[in-house]
Scaffold this active site. Structure first.
Site, short mmCIF file in Angstrom:
data_model
loop_
_atom_site.label_atom_id
_atom_site.label_comp_id
_atom_site.label_asym_id
_atom_site.label_seq_id
_atom_site.Cartn_x
_atom_site.Cartn_y
_atom_site.Cartn_z
CE LYS A 24 8.57 0.58 -1.87
NZ LYS A 24 8.02 -0.60 -2.17
CE1 TYR B 164 2.89 0.20 5.75
CE2 TYR B 164 4.93 1.44 5.32
CZ TYR B 164 4.01 0.35 5.10
OH TYR B 164 4.59 -0.15 3.81
CB SER C 74 8.58 -0.36 6.28
OG SER C 74 9.41 -0.97 5.41
CB CYS D 269 4.82 -7.50 -6.06
SG CYS D 269 6.68 -7.57 -6.33
CD GLU E 83 13.30 1.79 -14.49
OE1 GLU E 83 12.04 1.58 -15.04
OE2 GLU E 83 14.16 0.84 -14.67
CE LYS F 134 9.79 -1.72 -4.49
NZ LYS F 134 8.99 -2.72 -4.41
C1 PBG Z 1 6.72 -5.46 -2.97
C2 PBG Z 1 6.87 -4.34 -2.26
C3 PBG Z 1 7.68 -3.89 -1.46
C4 PBG Z 1 7.23 -2.66 -0.65
C5 PBG Z 1 6.31 -2.49 -1.45
N1 PBG Z 1 5.98 -3.43 -2.20
C6 PBG Z 1 9.09 -4.86 -0.88
C7 PBG Z 1 10.45 -4.86 -1.68
O1 PBG Z 1 10.17 -4.45 -2.66
O2 PBG Z 1 11.22 -5.47 -1.22
C8 PBG Z 1 7.98 -2.18 0.36
C9 PBG Z 1 7.28 -1.07 1.31
C10 PBG Z 1 7.80 -0.67 2.25
O3 PBG Z 1 8.92 -0.56 2.90
O4 PBG Z 1 6.96 0.23 3.26
N2 PBG Z 1 7.85 -5.71 -4.13
#
Ligand code: PBG
Length: 340
Positions: free
Chosen positions: A263, A328, A289, A120, A248, A203
């Site tokens: 996700k 995590y 997270s 990314c 998707e 996502k």
């Molecule tokens: C990058 C990405 C993100 C996460 C994983 N890869 C953040 C986003 O899309 O803003 C989030 C992971 C998490 O919250 O643990 N694009």
């Protein structure tokens, strides 16, 4: 047949009985542990927004990888925080970038540990979006968008550079259309036929990424307030949609993804379940997270039992149909699983 011939409680009468009839088993084999690597030396610094997680520098990450491998966890997922950011995120594909160096260090120390890399641009762009911004000027300025196809070309460069550095699995998380195809083509052209693509296929534009954006310093710039670039909703999915998630996922498989991801996980267990029913490839789920920190913060306020809540959540994600869980909690979960 009904009560009293049937008494459901008979099968719950002791821990041994419960073990005997348990339908879902969480295993260390299911888990992936995310790691953050940032520019610097001799660094292992607590992340303020994510209790129990650290920023490592490329020279300290191998020690952590060894610990993860010794716990039996099969894979890590790497995120990079570069020393400098720019408009197009060019550090993301730099040969000597943080992730590229970290991969080398990990592979040297523990070759059997699978290295997955997040593909990314948001950690690398000065504006914090996952792609390149196509700018309009003057009265058209509100029409600025993240340019899909230009971004895909760059993502393919990032993936290729990670693979050249030794990554086993690349995981595009940007949600541009066609990125899996661009990446697969770049890998094929360079004879990396065996590299796995794990796409963040479904996502969602989720509030649960909040703590991560602090950790990865990757939130969209506040300068976008009031425009369509204020958040990631023009590329990440609307939480209200489920059929669209199936579309998707189907597209990513068609374009060459080997593993597809849903996700976040917890608010999207129905999506994981539907994907499991519908597709034959491995399904990953990202216990993100915000989901992690809800448990951490509640536990530190003495509102719930952290270990029990963690195992309940991970088991639920597995029960919904995930084969792979990115979390995590991975290290803590393994320690707990192995002492049962
Ligand atoms: C990058 C990405 C993100 C996460 C994983 N890869 C953040 C986003 O899309 O803003 C989030 C992971 C998490 O919250 O643990 N694009």
């Amino acid at each position: 047949m009904s009560f009293p011939k049937i008494r459901m409680r008979r099968l719950r009468s002791s821990e041994s009985m419960r073990r005997l009839v348990r339908e879902t088993t969480l295993s260390v084999d299911d888990l992936v542990y995310p790691l953050f690597v940032r520019e610097g030396k001799n660094l292992k610094k607590s992340i303020y927004s994510m209790a129990g997680c650290f920023h490592f520098s490329p020279d300290t990450i191998a020690a952590e990888a060894i610990e993860v491998a010794e716990l039996g966890i099969p894979a890590v997922l790497l995120f990079g925080l570069p020393g400098k950011k720019d408009d197009i995120g060019s550090q993301a594909w730099a040969e000597d970038g943080v992730v590229q160096r970290a991969i080398g260090e990990i592979k040297k120390a523990v070759p059997q540990l699978l290295v997955i890399t997040d593909i990314c641009l948001c950690e690398y762009t000065s504006h914090g979006h996952c792609g390149v911004i196509k700018k309009s000027t003057g009265a058209q300025e509100h029409k600025n968008i993240v340019d899909n196809d230009v971004t895909c070309e760059l993502l393919a460069k990032v993936a290729l550079s990670h693979v050249q550095a030794g990554a086993d699995i690349v995981a595009p998380s940007d949600m541009m259309d066609g990125r899996v195809r661009y990446i697969r083509e770049a890998l094929e052209e360079n004879s990396f036929h065996d590299v796995v693509i794990m796409s963040y296929a479904a996502k969602y534009a989720s509030a649960f990424y909040g703590p991560f954006r602090g950790a990865a310093e990757s939130a969209p710039s506040p300068a976008f307030a009031g425009t369509s670039l204020t958040d990631r909703k023009t590329y990440q999915m609307d939480p209200a949609n489920a059929d669209q998630a199936m579309a998707e996922i189907a597209l990513d498989i068609e374009e060459g993804a080997d593993i597809v991801m849903v996700k976040p996980a917890l608010a999207y267990l129905d999506i994981i379940y539907r994907a499991r029913q519908r597709f034959d490839c491995p399904i990953a789920a990202y216990n993100v997270s915000g989901e992690y920190m809800m448990v951490k913060n509640s536990a530190s306020a003495d509102l719930l039992d952290e270990k029990a809540a963690m195992l309940e959540i991970l088991t639920a994600i597995k029960r919904a149909g995930a084969d792979i869980i990115i979390t995590y909690f991975a290290k803590d979960a393994v320690k707990l699983l192995s002492c049962i």
